[in-house]
Structure formats: C-alpha cells, structure tokens
Design an enzyme around this catalytic site. Sequence first.
Site, mmCIF file in Angstrom:
data_model
loop_
_atom_site.group_PDB
_atom_site.id
_atom_site.type_symbol
_atom_site.label_atom_id
_atom_site.label_comp_id
_atom_site.label_asym_id
_atom_site.label_seq_id
_atom_site.Cartn_x
_atom_site.Cartn_y
_atom_site.Cartn_z
ATOM 1 N N LYS A 190 -8.384 15.369 46.539
ATOM 2 C CA LYS A 190 -7.649 16.627 46.399
ATOM 3 C C LYS A 190 -7.338 17.196 47.775
ATOM 4 O O LYS A 190 -8.216 17.215 48.657
ATOM 5 C CB LYS A 190 -8.491 17.616 45.580
ATOM 6 C CG LYS A 190 -7.830 18.961 45.333
ATOM 7 C CD LYS A 190 -8.747 19.847 44.492
ATOM 8 C CE LYS A 190 -8.126 21.204 44.194
ATOM 9 N NZ LYS A 190 -9.013 22.042 43.345
ATOM 10 N N SER B 7 -7.072 23.682 39.276
ATOM 11 C CA SER B 7 -6.173 23.394 40.384
ATOM 12 C C SER B 7 -6.208 21.939 40.846
ATOM 13 O O SER B 7 -5.392 21.538 41.691
ATOM 14 C CB SER B 7 -6.534 24.299 41.572
ATOM 15 O OG SER B 7 -7.866 24.033 42.023
ATOM 16 N N SER C 235 -11.376 24.354 37.800
ATOM 17 C CA SER C 235 -10.349 23.503 38.386
ATOM 18 C C SER C 235 -10.619 22.004 38.322
ATOM 19 O O SER C 235 -9.724 21.213 38.609
ATOM 20 C CB SER C 235 -10.115 23.900 39.845
ATOM 21 O OG SER C 235 -9.525 25.169 39.927
#
Length: 493
Positions: free
Chosen positions: A89, A164, A188
């Site tokens: 990420k 996210s 997330s």
Amino acid sequence: MTTVDRIPATSTTGARTLTDVAEAIRTGATTSVQVVTDAIEVAERYDKAVGVYLARYDEQALEAARAADAALAAGEPVGPLHGVPLGIKDIITTREGETTAQSLVHDRTAMSGDAVVVERLRAAGGIVMGKLTTMEFAIGMPDPAKPFPIPRCSWDLERWAGGSSSGSGSSVSLGAVLGALGTDTGGSIRIPAAYCGITGLMPTYGLVPKSGTVPLGYTLDHIGPMARSARDCAALLDVLAGPHPSDPTLATPPGADRTGSVTGSVTGSFTDALTGDLTGVRIGVDRLERVNPEYDPALNRAFDAALDVLAGLGAQVVEIELPHYAEMTTADEVIMFTEAFSHHLPDLRTRWLDYGAATRRTIGTGVYYSAADYLQAQRARRVGQKAIRRTFEDVDLVLTPTAGGGAASLERVKDGFFQPGGIGPVYTGYWDTTGNPVMSVPFGFTDDGMPLGLQIAGRWFDERLVLRAGDAFQGRTDWHLHTPDPLDDVPAP
C-alpha cells in the site's frame, strides 16, 4: 478508462493461494520467474481498468525472481515467502520508489527506503511488485478531480474497491499479487477485503511495527496482511509481527520478554496454530442489525450457513451484544480526525485545495474537537476496552458482519463526496478503538453477486485463535477461492 458493467463470478478454478504457490516454488513445481511473470501479465491486462497500482516495479521484480530461482537451484536456505509476488500500500515506504500517499500534498522526499515491514517481507524471500492504490492519506474517497487512479471493485467495475487499502484488496482478488500489506485505522484492511472477496487481518494494536508508514491516527493505526486465505495471512503475520526499536508504540504480548519472545497461550508461529478444529471454542455472535437499517437480506442467510459450519467444527455459538458499540465507533472517529488534523494542520492552512474533497472535509472535521473532546474519547475508549475484555471472559471469539452489504456503487461517490446513502453501513471502527485482532473472511454473496465479509475478533494478542477459526472455516467452505474471472469484457490496453 474502459469499464464494463459487470465482471462475472466463476468457480474456484483460477484461485491460487500464497502458501500453495510458495510451496510450489520450493518444490520446483513452478519457478518464481514464472509466478512473477504471470502477475505482471495480470497487471498488464487489468490494471488500467481496475486501478490497482500507483507504481509498478516489473524489472526489479523479475530480477529478484531470477535471483530467487538461482538461490533455490544452488541449495541456499530460503524463507517462507521465497519468490512470492507481493504488493505494498502506497503509504508504506519501499526502496524502489517514492511514497505518494495518493496525494498532491505529501512530501515524497520525507520518507525513503524500506519500512520495517517491507524489510521483513524481503528477508523472508518476498518480491515487491509495486505500490498499490490507496485513498488519500488512508482517509479520502475516490476523487476524479485528482490525477490518481480510481480503485474499482474487481467484481464490478462500477463499484468501489473499498478503502483505504483499495489496491491491496483488488490486486489480491485479481491475482496481480498473492499477498499485500494494508493499514487499518477505521476499517481500511477489512472493508476492501470484504468488498473484494479476500481475507484481511487487522492485528492487535502494537503487534506489527509501523515505522516507515505515513500516519493517520497515531494511536489507532495498524499494519496487517491481506491475501486470499487465513492461512496466507498467518504466513505473512509470521514474518511481520514482532518488536522493533524504531516504533515506540509497539506493545508486548502477555508472557513476552523484552525481546518479544513469548510463552503460554500465544507461543509458536501463527501457522502452527491452524489445527482445523474448533472443539470447545465459544463464539459470540452479534449481527448488528440494530445499528443500521441498510442491512442486506443475504447477510442473515450467510450468517446462518456460517454458524452451521462453525458448529460442525465443534464450536459453541451464542448470541451476544457488543458493549458500548455506539460510543466506541464515535470514539474511533473523534480520535482519528483529531490526530489526523493535528498532523496535517500546517498543510491544511496553506494547501487546502490540493487535498482531495473528501480528505479535507474529514480531516478538517478535527477543528471542531477540543482537547477535552479528545481526552474524553480516549477515556471512553478505556471503558470500552475494559468492557470487551469482560465479554471475552464469556466467549473466545466474536463474529459480526464486516459491512452491511456488498461493494458500494461509485455513483454514490461524486467529486470525492458521499451521495445520499453513502457506502452503506460498515462495522469495523469498533475494533480499531478497542485494539483487538479482527479478520474479515468471505462468507457468501449478495443476491446480485457481490462478496460478503464476516469479521472474526479475538482477545488481545490472540491472533492464533482468530486465524485458526478463519482457516477452519475456509477448510469447509470455498468462498475465499471464488474469483472475478474471466474479465473477458475488459479490452487489452
């Protein structure tokens, strides 16, 4: 961008788990070069339409794969992730390139090199394929006004991948990587895991070092693994967990010495705990229907079927009600927004419009909270943590839905703002506040074919039982092996 209305779900024939592929590489049934090449081909085919990557490191990955195969051929010792393609990420630093936090505001020169968790993945033999899409600073929403990909659900390109850790969810679902790192401050890891039909684990707060990660909420942020199965997540957590001097927020598990070595109920590797049996395990179930009326009717059918499976594995199932649910979810928001506002205040003053619309709105909310509000939220948090400890005196695990339905339509997110109806209910922030380990596993589909996620939560530092339950469930079901395949309607770039 080319999109299609729907990506049809198929059976499990195209699914590959991280642990199966790692074993195939070690035994010579395949090579790292072949596996990495396959991953690159998936990215070439689908990345433009789905919005998985912010940066790809194809050449570096192939070079690492060739080195991995050579080391294996030479008989050198290899790690548990040897030759396996992984994604990171893009709020976590890697040495190959800059970290953007998917934002025009972030200072990309401020952090460089490998984060501790990335160092650990490489030391175990993992190969970094690239930086995966995220919501801006891990809190924004898809914003077409900014020059970044819109992460789409791999099952339906008119829907959001969840956030996210958006690219982490969709990349594993597609097979562009076999495992990924996500972060979780309000859900997330678990929301994109549920929306994309994969498995995602938020570990106990403080178990995995966060050094080298762009912060959102200092006292809430977690790093955790996302992969196809609970067994895959256990293999990744074996590598990721443990103390590091660079992160002062790391906690010490019960029975641990100053090096982090442990004795007692949390002894041994996480994969060693996967017995496939739940005899005598007490499971409390809270379906959370009272929390929000937007509750997909397929959820109860999925719950009933899942509970039958768990009972067949020897578990004892009882209905419970999570204590202080509204207070804990409110505390998560107050703490998150206040800590994020404090971190971003200098840039908010001078670069307001450079932030995405949803990001500046959510982080800007922090201006309305006083120091007294923040302290009161932290006090409420302690009350909730004590209450959930008492709950875990009566049960060993707690089950809830991850979200109230399947992936949300991108039509509900316009110019970075929620439209009426929003993304529907999610049931994740409670556990960020308490800090308990919790994993989302696929456990069915909505009537229109979208994956549904089941949360399995445990006591602090009892990831082994959480993973054991998820693995046992997945040993009797194949929801985690369903893939959004064949994506035939997506034209080649």
